[in-house]
Scaffold this motif. Structure first.
Motif, short mmCIF file in Angstrom:
data_model
loop_
_atom_site.label_atom_id
_atom_site.label_comp_id
_atom_site.label_asym_id
_atom_site.label_seq_id
_atom_site.Cartn_x
_atom_site.Cartn_y
_atom_site.Cartn_z
N ARG B 3 0.82 -1.16 -0.03
CA ARG B 3 0.06 -0.17 -0.03
C ARG B 3 0.71 1.20 0.02
O ARG B 3 1.64 1.18 0.84
N ASN B 45 -16.62 6.93 -5.09
CA ASN B 45 -16.15 5.43 -5.10
C ASN B 45 -14.57 5.14 -5.06
O ASN B 45 -14.59 3.82 -5.34
N ARG B 47 -11.48 4.98 -2.80
CA ARG B 47 -10.90 5.09 -1.27
C ARG B 47 -9.93 5.55 -1.20
O ARG B 47 -8.64 5.49 -1.70
N THR B 52 -9.11 5.40 7.01
CA THR B 52 -9.80 4.38 7.43
C THR B 52 -11.19 4.46 6.71
O THR B 52 -12.23 5.13 7.15
N ASN B 94 -6.81 -3.09 -5.81
CA ASN B 94 -8.22 -3.11 -5.85
C ASN B 94 -8.89 -2.54 -4.41
O ASN B 94 -10.17 -2.25 -4.55
N PHE B 95 -8.13 -2.50 -3.58
CA PHE B 95 -8.36 -1.83 -2.26
C PHE B 95 -9.14 -0.35 -2.35
O PHE B 95 -9.96 -0.24 -1.61
N VAL B 96 -8.70 0.32 -3.32
CA VAL B 96 -9.26 1.83 -3.37
C VAL B 96 -10.66 1.60 -4.17
O VAL B 96 -11.16 2.60 -4.06
N LEU B 97 -11.20 0.38 -4.69
CA LEU B 97 -12.48 0.48 -5.46
C LEU B 97 -13.54 0.51 -4.35
O LEU B 97 -13.68 -0.73 -3.77
N LEU B 98 -14.11 1.44 -3.91
CA LEU B 98 -15.24 1.44 -2.83
C LEU B 98 -16.53 0.55 -3.55
O LEU B 98 -17.30 0.44 -2.69
N ASP B 99 -16.45 0.66 -4.71
CA ASP B 99 -17.69 0.20 -5.58
C ASP B 99 -17.06 -1.17 -6.15
O ASP B 99 -16.69 -1.14 -7.12
N PRO B 100 -16.98 -2.20 -5.21
CA PRO B 100 -16.31 -3.29 -5.65
C PRO B 100 -17.00 -4.00 -6.92
O PRO B 100 -18.13 -4.29 -7.43
N VAL B 105 -13.92 -12.79 -7.55
CA VAL B 105 -14.42 -12.69 -5.94
C VAL B 105 -15.71 -12.09 -5.86
O VAL B 105 -16.76 -12.16 -4.87
N GLY B 106 -15.53 -10.77 -6.39
CA GLY B 106 -16.83 -9.60 -6.01
C GLY B 106 -18.18 -10.27 -6.35
O GLY B 106 -19.07 -9.77 -5.84
N LEU B 109 -19.93 -11.44 -3.32
CA LEU B 109 -20.34 -10.44 -2.59
C LEU B 109 -21.46 -9.84 -3.03
O LEU B 109 -22.71 -9.67 -2.51
#
Lengths: 660, 164
Positions: B3, B45, B47, B52, B94-100, B105-106, B109
């Motif tokens: 990160r 969308n 992050r 946090t 992918n961590f920054v994508l708030l709209d997964p 794997v998505g 979800l």
């Protein structure tokens, strides 16, 4: 070995620790007595267990008072005070520090649980459930008092007594809501322990008829009302302190408080089916086990640090202990329910789709899907991290809103139709006659909103469904008034339960409108203002920076920008606290209005305060959320009022198609 | 995945100048109203990689400002939403994508609530359509709350009376 007590180092700490250990001893004894009372049907053992609750409550009260005295008296020989308080804090901050960190918040939880157990011990009926309800309360107490007295004790001795404490968490010094929200939340969480205890007692004794549901209705409603108020108070807190003009961000810890609310709301409705029709017995047991377990899950998420959240406390040994308790609750609850499954069959015919029961069950279905959605979204990043070994996913509002909006609208739809439908079975024709004014009102309201320029589908649907709900409730109340004669007050006193529920529904409609409008029509703009410069036009306002100044307090500094917006002065602050280093904590200036709020927050100051960057947020109907909650809580309170006996009127009973 | 968190965090004292600078830059970048709204929606969308759970539109630190400016530039350059998201995913993870994203794997979800909706609906539908005979055949528990069959009958009738 844990070093728990040192009399020399800290008399107050030793007193607190001793009273916790004594409380733990009484809890252990009480648990044993309650189980003996249950197994051997020994009324004397049960009575002793009941009285042991008083000792537990008294001793936990003593320890929490000790901690409070230590906080107020700046006694830094007590570990918790040394780690989370300081001399310079104002008194109210010292008071709220009691639940501002891990150990104190668990102690507060234990104290409230002991308080609920105490009230329960005074009101407990002499029935077969009594010993086991006490035993189940003791099981919860054993856990909370146990960790307070050991791994999460606020009183363990310090190696060295500091001259001043480290001070409270800077993020928690910003707003008086800190005094309200956590207390309400714990009252809500802990309150669910009582219906849970009764469900366990019903399962253990096999007396699974509808008695436990009737006995715990008030407890569930009280807990639910606290939980509702707490969640919204938390939203208000973030609105007033986080500086982005929002109140809900689908943060994991917010979600963790929302899941129990969803399950408790489902439970509140489905127990009515059991109360009225003797159906859904096993379902209700499952629901309350899940709801109570979800409060522990919420605490686990909050305390263990496994999810990233603005609210999370630092991790510690408490996380695994909570996980263990959660597993214990789930295994014990599910095991008991599975063991008693053959006795949990419903008598009587199953509900029809077109009936009050059918509507409640459809609502339950949506509440559960909602809870599953929130749970999956909250845990998904953690699960992916556990599987893949790295944090590679985030779940943001886009995901939650995609489901929450349709589910919320579906719930509004069911909320309107439920009270209209009679128990057992509705005639298709009668239902249509009752329903068409609502549908007409809903469609009409949506058309008017469209004509007024509202284009968002979600907002239009919310407006339509709100009108549909309000007309439905209005018609039902109007009919009840006509049939009864006399005024509204008399009607409320005769049927507080029904009309309290209606009032709570009205409050939810007001909240729904507030949420829909404030999230769809929120406007946000930023500008940099120079002191004394010509006013700047932003959104629909004119802004001028009148001046900046700095206030120094022993515990921190506030930089204040005084901005005149359309002739009214706003003072927005940027606070820094001595424990927080340079990290700024914004304190927005909010002008609340019935139709919309004007929200100003300062984001940066120039050298010597010659300029300031501000963010102006205007969102309509935000305050409807707060007012709506007040109405919901009043409604829930009204349902708790015992009804006044009505003079016998047989005809009225027969004429009313909708019953409580 | 590394990160870019710690390496890019600057002391807070240095936040003021870049902020003013970025405000200057963003205002110099001419976007139409639609483009501004689009950039904001995309920013909501994404992050902030070092906070946090805050989107870059709410966070006030440098990296968020930079990312937001990047978004605006790309919107101005006419890139599609998907292109912009994959650009940031490639840079920060992918961590920054708030709209997964709804793939891989998505799918689990996004599929879970739908599966719950479907399964719950099926259970509910079958329960409500259950024939009354099936329930009547179910034997009442051997040790109900009432030991007296007459009392049980009275309770049952009383309940029926309440419903009427």
């Amino acid at each position: 070995m844990l070093n728990l007590i040192s009399f020399d180092a800290s008399p107050l700490g030793a007193l607190g620790q001793l009273s916790l250990l004594a409380a733990l001893a009484f809890t252990l004894g009480g648990t044993w007595l309650a189980v003996v009372g249950g197994v051997k049907a020994d009324a004397r053992a049960t009575e002793a267990a009941r009285r042991a609750v008083w000792a537990v409550f008294a001793l936990v009260s003593l320890s929490i008072l000790t901690l409070m005295a230590a906080l107020l008296g700046d006694d830094f020989s007590v570990r918790y005070v040394a780690e989370h308080s300081m001399r310079a804090s104002p008194t109210w901050i010292k008071v709220t520090s009691l639940w501002g960190a891990l150990e104190g918040s668990i102690l507060l939880w234990a104290w409230m649980l002991a308080g609920y157990a105490f009230i329960l011990s005074l009101t407990l009926r002499r029935d077969a459930l009594r010993p086991w309800a006490l035993a189940a309360m003791y099981a919860s107490l054993l856990f909370f008092v146990g960790i307070c007295a050991t791994v999460a004790s606020p009183f363990t001795p310090l190696a060295q007594i500091p001259a001043d404490g480290r001070g409270p968490n800077p993020a928690l010094q910003n707003h008086w809501m800190m005094a309200v929200h956590p207390v309400l939340l714990y009252l809500g969480f802990v309150g669910l322990a009582v219906p849970f205890a009764y469900a366990v007692a019903a399962l253990v004794t096999g007396r699974l008829s509808d008695h436990w549901v009737v006995v715990t209705r008030r407890w569930t409603l009280t807990a639910w009302a606290f939980l509702t108020a707490a969640i919204v108070a938390g939203g208000w807190w973030s609105y007033e302190t986080l500086g982005w003009g929002g109140y809900w961000a689908w943060d994991p810890v917010e979600n963790a408080s929302f899941i129990p609310w969803l399950l408790a709301t489902a439970f509140l409705h489905s127990i009515q089916i059991q109360e009225r029709r003797g159906l859904m017995r096993s379902w209700n047991v499952w629901l309350i086990v899940l709801a109570y377990a979800s409060t522990v899950l919420g605490t686990f998420l909050n305390r263990s640090g496994i999810v990233q959240s603005v609210h999370a406390f630092a991790g510690g040994p408490v996380g695994p202990v909570f996980l263990g308790f959660l597993a214990f609750l789930l295994v014990a609850g599910i095991g008991l329910a599975a063991w008693r499954a053959p006795h949990l069959r419903d008598e009587g015919e199953p509900p029809a789709a077109l009936s009050r029961e059918g509507a409640f069950l459809a609502g339950n279905w949506l509440f559960l899907v909602f809870a599953v959605m929130v749970l999956v979204g909250t845990l998904f990043p953690t699960i992916v991290e556990a599987v893949q070994g790295r944090r590679d996913t985030s779940v943001g509002p886009a995901f939650y809103n995609a489901f929450a909006i349709p589910l919320g609208l579906g719930l509004l739809l069911m909320m309107g139709v439920g009270p209209l439908l009679p128990w057992r079975r509705a005639e298709g024709q009668g239902l249509w006659r009752a329903l068409w004014p609502l549908l007409l009102a809903g469609a009409g309201a949506a058309v008017i909103a469209y004509a007024l320029g509202i284009r968002g589908v979600g907002v239009l649907a919310t407006v339509g469904l709100s009108a549909y709900n309000l007309v439905g409730l209005g018609l039902l109340t109007g009919r009840a008034l006509r049939q009864r004669g006399g005024g509204m007050v008399g009607l409320l006193r005769e049927q507080p339960r029904r009309h309290g529920a209606y009032l709570a529904h009205v409050g939810l409609v007001v909240m729904a409108l507030g949420i829909a409008f404030s999230s769809a029509y929120r406007q946000d703009a930023q500008v940099t203002l120079n002191v004394g410069a010509a006013p700047v036009r932003l959104l629909n306002e004119t802004l001028a920076l009148e001046g900046t100044r700095e206030e120094r307090k022993p515990y921190g500094t506030s930089a204040i920008a005084r901005v005149r917006i359309d002739g009214r002065a706003y003072e927005t602050r940027m606070n820094t606290y001595i424990q927080g280093g340079d990290t700024p904590f914004p304190a927005p200036a909010v002008r609340y209005g019935l139709w919309g709020d004007t929200y100003l927050v300062v984001t940066a100051f120039g050298e010597e305060g010659r300029w300031a960057s501000v963010r102006l947020i205007e969102s309509p109907l935000v305050s409807w959320i707060w007012w709506g909650t007040l109405i919901v809580v009043l409604g829930a309170g009204l349902t708790l009022v015992p009804p006044r006996r009505a003079p016998a009127r047989v005809s009225a009973l027969q004429a009313a198609p909708a019953t409580d | 995945m590394k990160r870019p968190a710690s390496s890019r965090q600057r002391p807070a004292g240095a936040r003021l100048l870049p902020l003013a600078f970025s405000l200057l830059l963003s205002s110099s970048l001419a976007l139409t109203t639609d483009q501004t709204l689009r950039a904001e929606a995309i920013g909501d969308n994404l992050r902030c990689p070092i906070c946090t759970g805050e989107p870059i539109t709410q966070s006030t630190n440098d990296i968020s400002r930079e990312m937001l400016r990047d978004v605006r530039e790309q919107v101005a350059a006419g890139r599609s939403d998907a292109e912009i998201y994959s650009y940031f995913a490639a840079r920060y993870g992918n961590f920054v994508l708030l709209d997964p994203p709804k793939d891989g794997v998505g799918m689990l979800l996004w599929g879970a609530p739908l599966a719950a909706l479907g399964a719950g609906g099926l259970v509910l539908w079958r329960f409500l359509r259950r024939r009354p005979t099936a329930a009547a055949a179910a034997t009442p528990g051997p040790e109900g709350d009432t030991f007296d069959p007459y009392l049980a009958e009275v309770q049952r009738r009383a309940r029926r009376g309440k419903e009427a």
